[in-house]
Design a protein around this motif. Sequence first.
Motif, PDB file in Angstrom:
ATOM      1  N   VAL A 286       0.838  -1.199   0.000  1.00 33.01           N
ATOM      2  CA  VAL A 286       0.000   0.000   0.000  1.00 33.01           C
ATOM      3  C   VAL A 286       0.873   1.248   0.000  1.00 33.01           C
ATOM      4  O   VAL A 286       0.665   2.188  -0.787  1.00 33.01           O
ATOM      5  CB  VAL A 286      -0.950   0.005   1.215  1.00 33.01           C
ATOM      6  CG1 VAL A 286      -1.668   1.347   1.330  1.00 33.01           C
ATOM      7  CG2 VAL A 286      -1.971  -1.124   1.104  1.00 33.01           C
ATOM      8  N   GLN A 290       1.296   4.126  -2.921  1.00 33.16           N
ATOM      9  CA  GLN A 290       1.083   5.537  -2.607  1.00 33.16           C
ATOM     10  C   GLN A 290       2.301   6.372  -3.003  1.00 33.16           C
ATOM     11  O   GLN A 290       2.158   7.468  -3.573  1.00 33.16           O
ATOM     12  CB  GLN A 290       0.804   5.714  -1.116  1.00 33.16           C
ATOM     13  CG  GLN A 290      -0.590   5.281  -0.693  1.00 33.16           C
ATOM     14  CD  GLN A 290      -0.831   5.558   0.785  1.00 33.16           C
ATOM     15  OE1 GLN A 290      -0.322   4.857   1.650  1.00 33.16           O
ATOM     16  NE2 GLN A 290      -1.603   6.588   1.071  1.00 33.16           N
ATOM     17  N   LEU A 309      -5.552  -5.084  -3.060  1.00 31.79           N
ATOM     18  CA  LEU A 309      -4.652  -3.934  -2.998  1.00 31.79           C
ATOM     19  C   LEU A 309      -5.306  -2.725  -3.665  1.00 31.79           C
ATOM     20  O   LEU A 309      -5.308  -1.619  -3.101  1.00 31.79           O
ATOM     21  CB  LEU A 309      -3.321  -4.263  -3.681  1.00 31.79           C
ATOM     22  CG  LEU A 309      -2.327  -3.110  -3.811  1.00 31.79           C
ATOM     23  CD1 LEU A 309      -1.902  -2.599  -2.442  1.00 31.79           C
ATOM     24  CD2 LEU A 309      -1.101  -3.544  -4.632  1.00 31.79           C
ATOM     25  N   ILE A 313      -6.394   0.810  -1.877  1.00 28.35           N
ATOM     26  CA  ILE A 313      -5.881   2.085  -2.381  1.00 28.35           C
ATOM     27  C   ILE A 313      -7.026   3.057  -2.652  1.00 28.35           C
ATOM     28  O   ILE A 313      -6.934   4.257  -2.335  1.00 28.35           O
ATOM     29  CB  ILE A 313      -5.045   1.860  -3.661  1.00 28.35           C
ATOM     30  CG1 ILE A 313      -3.728   1.168  -3.327  1.00 28.35           C
ATOM     31  CG2 ILE A 313      -4.789   3.179  -4.376  1.00 28.35           C
ATOM     32  CD1 ILE A 313      -2.780   1.993  -2.478  1.00 28.35           C
ATOM     33  N   THR A 316      -8.328   4.222   0.718  1.00 26.67           N
ATOM     34  CA  THR A 316      -7.326   5.072   1.363  1.00 26.67           C
ATOM     35  C   THR A 316      -7.286   6.455   0.731  1.00 26.67           C
ATOM     36  O   THR A 316      -7.187   7.470   1.431  1.00 26.67           O
ATOM     37  CB  THR A 316      -5.932   4.423   1.268  1.00 26.67           C
ATOM     38  OG1 THR A 316      -5.967   3.134   1.885  1.00 26.67           O
ATOM     39  CG2 THR A 316      -4.887   5.280   1.960  1.00 26.67           C
TER      40      THR A 316
END
Length: 428
Positions: A286, A290, A309, A313, A316
């Motif tokens: 992660v 990012q 994943l 993302i 997030t």
Amino acid sequence: MSSDLLVDLGEDPATAQLGQLKLATIEDQQWPADDSALTKSDISQDFDAGSPHLPWDHPFYDIARHQIIEVAGDDNFGRKVIVFNACRMPPQHQLDHYKLLMYLKGTLDQYVESDYTLIYFHHGLTSENKLSLGWLRDAYREFDRKYKKNMKALYIVHPTMFFKTLFILFKPIISFKFGRKINYVSYLSELEAVVKCDQLMIPARVREYDNKLRASLKPSAQPPTSPPRSPPLPNQVFGVPLALLRQRDPDGDPVPVVMRDTVSFLSEQGLEIEGIFRRSANVTLVKEVQLRYNSGETVAFREMEDVHLAAVILKTFLRELPEPLLTYQLYNDIVNFTSVSSDNQVEVMKTLVESLPEENAASLRYLITFLAQVSANSEVNKMTTRNLAVVFGPNLLWGRDNAMSLSAIGPINNFARILLDQQHLVFT
């Protein structure tokens, strides 16, 4: 932090004594008398509350008003975070401990189908407000496998020696798998590896106690402080306002590249994945993704072939926006949306969406249209509009203080569910 919590006591007398203790069950406790019995319908009623504060005559009003239990977004792994604040517990005679247990169960019921994290702030628990051994034992037994399976970690912050000893005494009834999930946290800075502390709305008493602990240490023994916020990178994507992201986009697209990339990949490979958006992802991956976005690099999820994943993302990105996608301006309107009659809900939603900044409205439409496709495959992926609302509600809107009590999060999730159900009318 240490997870080496449960040790082999062998023939320790304390272990033998535990078996001789007669701990009263929940049914045996002399709970304070109520004007009316608490029923299952009362419990479910609480979690569809229609206002940010429960009415005084609500069955759980006396529990919710203390803000002992809160929901605080997602951790660094993409898991929901539930917080229990011991310092906010009133004296025993002022709190119905059975209702507290039911309120905690009601909170967890919304998230037990997904991976989640529980954080317990121990400081502030005294002889006046502590829970009985019987309550602790029965609470552990009350939370059956469905609650324990997806609880990926329990973080106990500022544990005392007595608390550690108590857990050793409970070893005979704590499973090995559950014991491995328990972690001690000595200082708040250690939590940063798990969750951003700013989003937890940590009580002032806990922060003050943490500062005193740190001040009492010798300079050579000082724990690491929380890392300062680094200045934004030139191509920063996470934590950046949507308007700025649109200005930077070569084509002026109002929908950010992270949303376009993740939704495109998930639309192709994730619609039939059971539990999509409910599972966590490798935190190292992660952070790597990012960083690649924030460095201006292209991210190809198709090469990674990791649906969970991409899902983490997306969540997030939404959660790290400096202002929620639905904006602080609409917070009160959305929290009180259940007061709108069913006949007028679509029109009111249209008005609210149209009042959003152009980037927010476009991104919301893009996201909701995709989530409607996810729910259309719910027979396979098990993600109904209600389940999706529980996952995305807290990532679409939150209060200015980040953490939310259950009575506020219920209406937000309800709004998200209705928006998903009526999206074909709202976005016409």
